[in-house]
Write a protein that holds these residues in place. Sequence first.
Motif, mmCIF file in Angstrom:
data_model
loop_
_atom_site.group_PDB
_atom_site.id
_atom_site.type_symbol
_atom_site.label_atom_id
_atom_site.label_comp_id
_atom_site.label_asym_id
_atom_site.label_seq_id
_atom_site.Cartn_x
_atom_site.Cartn_y
_atom_site.Cartn_z
ATOM 1 N N PRO A 81 0.803 -1.225 0.000
ATOM 2 C CA PRO A 81 0.000 0.000 0.000
ATOM 3 C C PRO A 81 0.839 1.281 0.000
ATOM 4 O O PRO A 81 1.749 1.431 0.807
ATOM 5 C CB PRO A 81 -0.807 -0.104 1.299
ATOM 6 N N ALA A 82 0.486 2.197 -0.901
ATOM 7 C CA ALA A 82 1.167 3.495 -0.963
ATOM 8 C C ALA A 82 0.919 4.285 0.313
ATOM 9 O O ALA A 82 1.735 5.101 0.713
ATOM 10 C CB ALA A 82 0.680 4.277 -2.180
ATOM 11 N N GLY A 83 -0.215 4.028 0.965
ATOM 12 C CA GLY A 83 -0.612 4.834 2.109
ATOM 13 C C GLY A 83 -0.010 4.414 3.442
ATOM 14 O O GLY A 83 -0.427 4.917 4.480
ATOM 15 N N GLU A 84 0.936 3.487 3.439
ATOM 16 C CA GLU A 84 1.531 3.051 4.702
ATOM 17 C C GLU A 84 3.051 3.002 4.559
ATOM 18 O O GLU A 84 3.566 2.742 3.480
ATOM 19 C CB GLU A 84 0.976 1.666 5.099
ATOM 20 N N ALA A 85 3.737 3.268 5.665
ATOM 21 C CA ALA A 85 5.197 3.232 5.657
ATOM 22 C C ALA A 85 5.645 1.797 5.872
ATOM 23 O O ALA A 85 5.510 1.255 6.974
ATOM 24 C CB ALA A 85 5.742 4.138 6.751
ATOM 25 N N ILE A 86 6.132 1.150 4.816
ATOM 26 C CA ILE A 86 6.579 -0.239 4.902
ATOM 27 C C ILE A 86 7.984 -0.321 4.308
ATOM 28 O O ILE A 86 8.212 0.112 3.183
ATOM 29 C CB ILE A 86 5.616 -1.189 4.145
ATOM 30 N N GLU A 87 8.901 -0.873 5.063
ATOM 31 C CA GLU A 87 10.273 -1.035 4.586
ATOM 32 C C GLU A 87 10.324 -1.999 3.416
ATOM 33 O O GLU A 87 9.557 -2.966 3.361
ATOM 34 C CB GLU A 87 11.129 -1.597 5.732
ATOM 35 N N HIS A 88 11.239 -1.764 2.497
ATOM 36 C CA HIS A 88 11.539 -2.661 1.382
ATOM 37 C C HIS A 88 10.476 -2.661 0.285
ATOM 38 O O HIS A 88 10.567 -3.452 -0.657
ATOM 39 C CB HIS A 88 11.748 -4.120 1.846
ATOM 40 N N LEU A 89 9.444 -1.787 0.409
ATOM 41 C CA LEU A 89 8.438 -1.727 -0.652
ATOM 42 C C LEU A 89 9.100 -1.211 -1.928
ATOM 43 O O LEU A 89 9.826 -0.225 -1.887
ATOM 44 C CB LEU A 89 7.347 -0.735 -0.211
ATOM 45 N N THR A 90 8.853 -1.889 -3.044
ATOM 46 C CA THR A 90 9.384 -1.365 -4.317
ATOM 47 C C THR A 90 8.259 -0.846 -5.205
ATOM 48 O O THR A 90 8.495 -0.057 -6.095
ATOM 49 C CB THR A 90 10.172 -2.442 -5.093
ATOM 50 N N GLU A 91 7.016 -1.319 -5.011
ATOM 51 C CA GLU A 91 5.890 -0.892 -5.838
ATOM 52 C C GLU A 91 4.778 -0.434 -4.897
ATOM 53 O O GLU A 91 4.116 -1.252 -4.274
ATOM 54 C CB GLU A 91 5.354 -2.046 -6.700
ATOM 55 N N ALA A 92 4.598 0.894 -4.805
ATOM 56 C CA ALA A 92 3.575 1.463 -3.916
ATOM 57 C C ALA A 92 2.259 1.561 -4.685
ATOM 58 O O ALA A 92 2.185 2.204 -5.728
ATOM 59 C CB ALA A 92 4.017 2.834 -3.430
ATOM 60 N N LEU A 93 1.218 0.915 -4.177
ATOM 61 C CA LEU A 93 -0.024 0.742 -4.930
ATOM 62 C C LEU A 93 -1.181 1.518 -4.316
ATOM 63 O O LEU A 93 -1.326 1.573 -3.101
ATOM 64 C CB LEU A 93 -0.408 -0.743 -4.943
ATOM 65 N N ALA A 94 -2.023 2.057 -5.194
ATOM 66 C CA ALA A 94 -3.265 2.685 -4.753
ATOM 67 C C ALA A 94 -4.426 1.936 -5.386
ATOM 68 O O ALA A 94 -4.263 1.225 -6.388
ATOM 69 C CB ALA A 94 -3.285 4.148 -5.167
ATOM 70 N N GLY A 95 -5.610 2.096 -4.801
ATOM 71 C CA GLY A 95 -6.803 1.418 -5.302
ATOM 72 C C GLY A 95 -7.037 1.707 -6.778
ATOM 73 O O GLY A 95 -6.793 2.813 -7.245
ATOM 74 N N GLY A 96 -7.496 0.688 -7.518
ATOM 75 C CA GLY A 96 -7.782 0.832 -8.934
ATOM 76 C C GLY A 96 -6.623 0.452 -9.826
ATOM 77 O O GLY A 96 -6.814 0.224 -11.022
ATOM 78 N N THR A 97 -5.429 0.362 -9.254
ATOM 79 C CA THR A 97 -4.243 -0.004 -10.047
ATOM 80 C C THR A 97 -4.339 -1.467 -10.473
ATOM 81 O O THR A 97 -4.790 -2.322 -9.712
ATOM 82 C CB THR A 97 -2.964 0.187 -9.203
ATOM 83 N N GLN A 98 -3.904 -1.742 -11.710
ATOM 84 C CA GLN A 98 -3.779 -3.122 -12.194
ATOM 85 C C GLN A 98 -2.324 -3.511 -12.075
ATOM 86 O O GLN A 98 -1.459 -2.733 -12.481
ATOM 87 C CB GLN A 98 -4.139 -3.201 -13.680
ATOM 88 N N ILE A 99 -2.043 -4.670 -11.540
ATOM 89 C CA ILE A 99 -0.662 -5.129 -11.578
ATOM 90 C C ILE A 99 -0.591 -6.458 -12.300
ATOM 91 O O ILE A 99 -1.475 -7.301 -12.196
ATOM 92 C CB ILE A 99 -0.009 -5.210 -10.186
ATOM 93 N N GLU A 100 0.464 -6.607 -13.084
ATOM 94 C CA GLU A 100 0.645 -7.816 -13.887
ATOM 95 C C GLU A 100 1.941 -8.469 -13.456
ATOM 96 O O GLU A 100 2.997 -7.845 -13.514
ATOM 97 C CB GLU A 100 0.786 -7.450 -15.376
ATOM 98 N N LEU A 101 1.861 -9.707 -13.017
ATOM 99 C CA LEU A 101 3.078 -10.471 -12.754
ATOM 100 C C LEU A 101 3.366 -11.296 -14.010
ATOM 101 O O LEU A 101 2.445 -11.815 -14.649
ATOM 102 C CB LEU A 101 2.898 -11.405 -11.555
ATOM 103 N N ALA A 102 4.638 -11.407 -14.342
ATOM 104 C CA ALA A 102 5.014 -12.188 -15.538
ATOM 105 C C ALA A 102 4.997 -13.681 -15.202
ATOM 106 O O ALA A 102 4.490 -14.501 -15.967
ATOM 107 C CB ALA A 102 6.392 -11.763 -16.017
#
Length: 269
Positions: A81-102
């Motif tokens: 979540p973009a809205g929280e302070a989390i160590e090691h996050l590389t992709e900060a996400l907000a609602g509505g975002t689509q993410i695709e894993l390969a």
Amino acid sequence: MIPMQKISCVSIPAFQDNYFWLLSDGHAAAVVDPGDAAPVEAYLQAHGLQLSAILLTHHHRDHVGGVADLLRTRNIPVYGPAGEAIEHLTEALAGGTQIELAAPAISFTVMDVPGHTRGHIAYFLAADGAQAPRVFCGDTMFASGCGRLFEGTPAQMLASLDALSALPGATRVHCAHEYTLSNIRFARAAEPHNEALKVWEVEAQRLRAAAIPTVPTTLAHELQVNPFLRSGVAQVQADLAQSLGLPAAELAGDRLKTFTAMRAWKDRF
Ligand code: ZN
Ligand code: FE
């Protein structure tokens, strides 16, 4: 044409009652909310899997505590979540975002579901051929229950549960804890006349006696047996008012008041 890959989803039990969810195509795997690295590493090793991504729903230690150790030997994306302070996050996400894993080949829609924590997100995986839809909702919705309101308001949590409730009925609800039996004890007190809940209580007790997880359930099932999704039901409003010694008119027709009173009762149940 490349055949559609079968994606499996298993729960890795950890701590007292956590589940880390692991999605895999038989080679690559993604893990949701790894609060501890050891059981994840053991599973990966036992099944010959490569971890390719970490997905986080919120900042609590029992959901993120294994991230640093999992990254020690690999360089992989960490979604959260973009809205929280989390160590090691590389992709900060907000609602509505689509993410695709390969690999594993999966696409998720991110949902904002605040209430338990301020920035809590969920990951919805749409139905795909033979695959059922799934939602990874962390500590927002549980089987027959919902998360405590540590950082959010009842109105936020109710809106988050409404958003989850709008998903297809066949959606598998992948919550992060095995709280089902204690949730059912409360649900039975809140909804003494709910017949589907009585049936579910027997089934859930049978599953736990055999050490089988009660989750995932389906959303259609939760809509029948989860009192926190049922604050708009007139009978639920009436039963709750009676249990709390309130005049019936106090809760009648008021979902938010009913939800708020129910959550507060559960906190001291
Ligand atoms: Zn939590
Ligand atoms: Fe938790």
